[in-house]
Design an enzyme around this catalytic site. Structure first.
Site, PDB file in Angstrom:
ATOM      1  N   HIS A  19       0.821  -1.215   0.000  1.00 15.45           N
ATOM      2  CA  HIS A  19       0.000   0.000   0.000  1.00 15.45           C
ATOM      3  C   HIS A  19       0.853   1.263   0.000  1.00 15.45           C
ATOM      4  CE1 HIS A  19      -4.196   0.627  -0.137  1.00 15.45           C
ATOM      5  NE2 HIS A  19      -4.467   0.875   1.129  1.00 15.45           N
ATOM      6  N   ASN A  66      -6.966   6.431   4.321  1.00 13.79           N
ATOM      7  CA  ASN A  66      -8.367   6.785   4.070  1.00 13.79           C
ATOM      8  C   ASN A  66      -8.697   8.254   4.329  1.00 13.79           C
ATOM      9  OD1 ASN A  66      -8.122   6.597   6.829  1.00 13.79           O
ATOM     10  ND2 ASN A  66     -10.042   5.482   7.150  1.00 13.79           N
ATOM     11  N   ASP A  91      -0.786   2.458  -5.265  1.00 11.75           N
ATOM     12  CA  ASP A  91      -0.778   1.023  -5.570  1.00 11.75           C
ATOM     13  C   ASP A  91      -2.027   0.664  -6.368  1.00 11.75           C
ATOM     14  OD1 ASP A  91      -2.093   1.673  -3.005  1.00 11.75           O
ATOM     15  OD2 ASP A  91      -2.584  -0.461  -2.962  1.00 11.75           O
ATOM     16  N   ASN A 112      -9.215   3.440  -1.120  1.00 10.14           N
ATOM     17  CA  ASN A 112      -9.585   4.363  -0.047  1.00 10.14           C
ATOM     18  C   ASN A 112      -8.855   5.702  -0.121  1.00 10.14           C
ATOM     19  OD1 ASN A 112     -11.479   2.678   1.143  1.00 10.14           O
ATOM     20  ND2 ASN A 112      -9.963   1.675   2.458  1.00 10.14           N
TER      21      ASN A 112
END
Length: 237
Positions: A19, A66, A91, A112
Site C-alpha cells: 500500500h 483513508n 498502488d 480508499n
C-alpha cells in the site's frame, strides 16, 4: 507549481507495505533529483525541488490512507492550484507487479486513498497506477496490500521505482508517454542492437553425409579412387 502526492500509511510499521508504493516512488524521486529535506507540512511530509524546470512539491500525507485527501486538499489550496496540477502515485491491484499506467481523471475504483482525494478536490487529477498484483480473492485484498513486499519482489520493485524517477521530468512536462517509456526501459530493457547473438562468430559445423540404409537395400558407398583422366575415359565407354 505542481504537486506529486504519494499514497501510503505513515510510520515504520507500514513502510514496506504494498500500500506504500506511492511513498516509495516519491522517496526515489527526491533522492535522485536533489530535492530539499522533508519537512512537516500540510498534515504530512513535503519537500520541494525542480523537474525539467518546473517547481514540484512532493507530498506524503500523514493522515493515513483513508484520509489522504485532507493533506492533498490543503496543499492544493495553499498554492492556489487546480486539481489538474496534482498527480497521485498509488498502488494498483488490477495491474500485475511491475506494470504501470498513467490515467487522467476517472473513478476511484474502491481505493480508499483515491476515494478521500475525490471527496476533497474532485476527480480531475492525474494518477500513476503502480501495479502490485491481486491476491486472487476479494476478501484477501486488505491483508494483501497491508503486508510487506516479498523478497522475491525486490528486483522488479527496484526497477519500477528507478524507472519512475528516470521519467519524473517527463511527467512534470505533461508527457505521460515518455514517462511510461522511461519506466519500461528499466523493467523491460531492449536488447542491444550491437549485441552478438548466441553463437555469433562461430563457424557452421559441416553436415555429415547421409548414410545408406541397409534395410532399404542401399549399398554402402565407397570412395571413388579413379584419376581425373580415368573418369573422363570411362564416360565415353
Amino acid at each position: 507549481m505542481l504537486i506529486f502526492a504519494g499514497l501510503g500509511n505513515p510510520g515504520a510499521k507500514y513502510a514496506r507495505n504494498r500500500h506504500n508504493i506511492g511513498f516509495m516512488a516519491l522517496d526515489q524521486i527526491a533522492a535522485d533529483h536533489g530535492f530539499g529535506p522533508w519537512k512537516t507540512r500540510f498534515l504530512g511530509l513535503a519537500c520541494e525541488g525542480k523537474l525539467s524546470g518546473a517547481k514540484v512539491l512532493l507530498l506524503k500525507p500523514g493522515t493515513f490512507m483513508n484520509l489522504s485527501g485532507q493533506s492533498v486538499g490543503e496543499a492544493m489550496r495553499f498554492y492556489k492550484l487546480e486539481p489538474t496540477d496534482i498527480t497521485v502515485f498509488h498502488d494498483e491491484i488490477d495491474l500485475t507487479p511491475g506494470k504501470l499506467r498513467v490515467k487522467d481523471g476517472g473513478g476511484h475504483a474502491g481505493h480508499n486513498g483515491l476515494r478521500s482525494i475525490h471527496q476533497h478536490i474532485g476527480p480531475h487529477y492525474s494518477r500513476v497506477r503502480m501495479g502490485v498484483g491481486h491476491p486472487g480473492r476479494k476478501e484477501a485484498v486488505p491483508g494483501y496490500v497491508l503486508s510487506d513486499f516479498a523478497k522475491a519482489d525486490q528486483d522488479w520493485l527496484d526497477d519500477v521505482l528507478r524507472g519512475v524517477s528516470d521519467g519524473a521530468p517527463h511527467l512534470a512536462d505533461g508527457d505521460a508517454g515518455r514517462f511510461q517509456n522511461a519506466v519500461a526501459q528499466r523493467t523491460a530493457p531492449a536488447r542491444s542492437s550491437g549485441g552478438a547473438r548466441p553463437g555469433a562468430g562461430e563457424k557452421p559445423k559441416p553436415q555429415a553425409a547421409p548414410q545408406p540404409d541397409p534395410q532399404a537395400g542401399e549399398a554402402p558407398q565407397t570412395p571413388d579412387s579413379r584419376s581425373a583422366l580415368q573418369k573422363l575415359a570411362d564416360r565415353f565407354r
